[in-house]
Design a protein around this motif. Structure first.
Motif, PDB file in Angstrom:
ATOM      1  N   ARG A   1       0.783  -1.238  -0.109  1.00 23.15           N
ATOM      2  CA  ARG A   1      -0.231  -0.130   0.167  1.00 23.15           C
ATOM      3  C   ARG A   1       0.858   1.257   0.193  1.00 23.15           C
ATOM      4  N   GLY A   2       1.903   1.200   0.084  1.00 24.90           N
ATOM      5  CA  GLY A   2       3.118   2.251  -0.042  1.00 24.90           C
ATOM      6  C   GLY A   2       3.327   2.825   1.553  1.00 24.90           C
ATOM      7  N   SER A   3       4.382   2.953   1.880  1.00 27.11           N
ATOM      8  CA  SER A   3       4.958   3.524   2.939  1.00 27.11           C
ATOM      9  C   SER A   3       6.643   3.912   2.749  1.00 27.11           C
ATOM     10  N   PHE A   4       7.133   4.921   3.742  1.00 27.68           N
ATOM     11  CA  PHE A   4       8.476   5.350   3.471  1.00 27.68           C
ATOM     12  C   PHE A   4       8.665   5.616   4.871  1.00 27.68           C
ATOM     13  N   ARG A   5      10.243   5.317   5.107  1.00 24.47           N
ATOM     14  CA  ARG A   5      10.662   5.302   6.480  1.00 24.47           C
ATOM     15  C   ARG A   5      11.769   6.233   6.655  1.00 24.47           C
ATOM     16  N   GLY A   6      12.401   6.506   7.839  1.00 26.25           N
ATOM     17  CA  GLY A   6      13.514   7.096   8.303  1.00 26.25           C
ATOM     18  C   GLY A   6      13.640   8.601   8.184  1.00 26.25           C
ATOM     19  N   GLY A   7      12.516   9.030   7.854  1.00 22.61           N
ATOM     20  CA  GLY A   7      12.499  10.596   7.933  1.00 22.61           C
ATOM     21  C   GLY A   7      13.200  11.503   6.707  1.00 22.61           C
TER      22      GLY A   7
ATOM     23  N   LEU B   1      12.160   3.842  13.662  1.00 22.32           N
ATOM     24  CA  LEU B   1      10.745   3.407  13.760  1.00 22.32           C
ATOM     25  C   LEU B   1       9.877   4.452  12.952  1.00 22.32           C
ATOM     26  N   TYR B   2      10.487   5.332  12.281  1.00 21.25           N
ATOM     27  CA  TYR B   2       9.494   6.453  11.576  1.00 21.25           C
ATOM     28  C   TYR B   2       8.946   5.549  10.267  1.00 21.25           C
ATOM     29  N   VAL B   3       7.906   5.748  10.316  1.00 18.51           N
ATOM     30  CA  VAL B   3       7.048   5.177   9.082  1.00 18.51           C
ATOM     31  C   VAL B   3       5.975   6.255   8.693  1.00 18.51           C
ATOM     32  N   THR B   4       5.836   6.362   7.370  1.00 21.20           N
ATOM     33  CA  THR B   4       4.569   7.086   6.912  1.00 21.20           C
ATOM     34  C   THR B   4       3.693   6.269   5.886  1.00 21.20           C
ATOM     35  N   LYS B   5       2.539   6.114   6.290  1.00 24.47           N
ATOM     36  CA  LYS B   5       1.584   5.178   5.348  1.00 24.47           C
ATOM     37  C   LYS B   5       0.321   6.019   4.809  1.00 24.47           C
ATOM     38  N   GLY B   6       0.546   7.401   4.884  1.00 24.50           N
ATOM     39  CA  GLY B   6      -0.684   8.132   4.601  1.00 24.50           C
ATOM     40  C   GLY B   6      -0.623   8.547   3.060  1.00 24.50           C
ATOM     41  N   HIS B   7       0.142   7.942   2.149  1.00 28.41           N
ATOM     42  CA  HIS B   7       0.167   8.206   0.888  1.00 28.41           C
ATOM     43  C   HIS B   7       0.136   7.065   0.066  1.00 28.41           C
ATOM     44  N   SER B   8      -0.459   7.125  -1.189  1.00 34.38           N
ATOM     45  CA  SER B   8      -0.369   6.081  -2.180  1.00 34.38           C
ATOM     46  C   SER B   8       0.811   5.483  -2.315  1.00 34.38           C
TER      47      SER B   8
END
Length: 132
Positions: A89-95, A108-115
């Motif tokens: 579903r798409g995620s990016f990490r690390g800031g 532990l940084y993870v963003t899942k708010g984008h396609s």
């Protein structure tokens, strides 16, 4: 695991964030390009993908922050650029160079708010393979 060096750390160098050990405290180049009064939340895809953004500061050459290295020798797993991961579903990490804590601390940084098709100036990717 790559970011923490398999040691269950929050940052490549340990559990406590030390500002500027990684590229995590840069000034936003958005203000340099669009002016100090810009509401960055209102910028659209054309503005956020302007190739001039990362030429105005913020992004650093990989390895420039020697303390931001994992025990196995990986650089910039925190800060510099968000990195896409192989999540369906798409995620990016690390800031990235402005934020390494908003969506979790460092590794532990993870963003899942984008396609999975989202892109902007703060996102990159890393090509990986198993060691030979």
């Amino acid at each position: 695991t790559a970011c923490s060096g398999g040691k269950d750390r929050k940052f490549p160098y340990g559990n406590q964030r030390v500002p500027r050990v990684c590229n995590d405290s840069a000034t936003s180049p958005l203000y340099k390009l669009f002016g100090a009064g810009i509401d960055t939340a209102r910028l659209g895809p054309m503005e956020l993908n302007n190739p001039k953004i990362n030429q105005l500061g913020g992004l650093a050459k990989t390895g420039s922050f020697s303390g931001c290295r994992t025990p196995s020798g990986l650089y910039d797993m925190v800060g510099n650029l968000h990195e896409w991961t192989a999540h369906p579903r798409g995620s990016f990490r690390g800031g990235y160079y402005r934020d390494v804590t908003f969506h979790g601390p460092g590794c532990l940084y993870v963003t899942k708010g984008h396609s999975a098709h989202y892109k902007d100036y703060s996102i990159g990717f890393r090509c990986c393979s198993d060691p030979l």
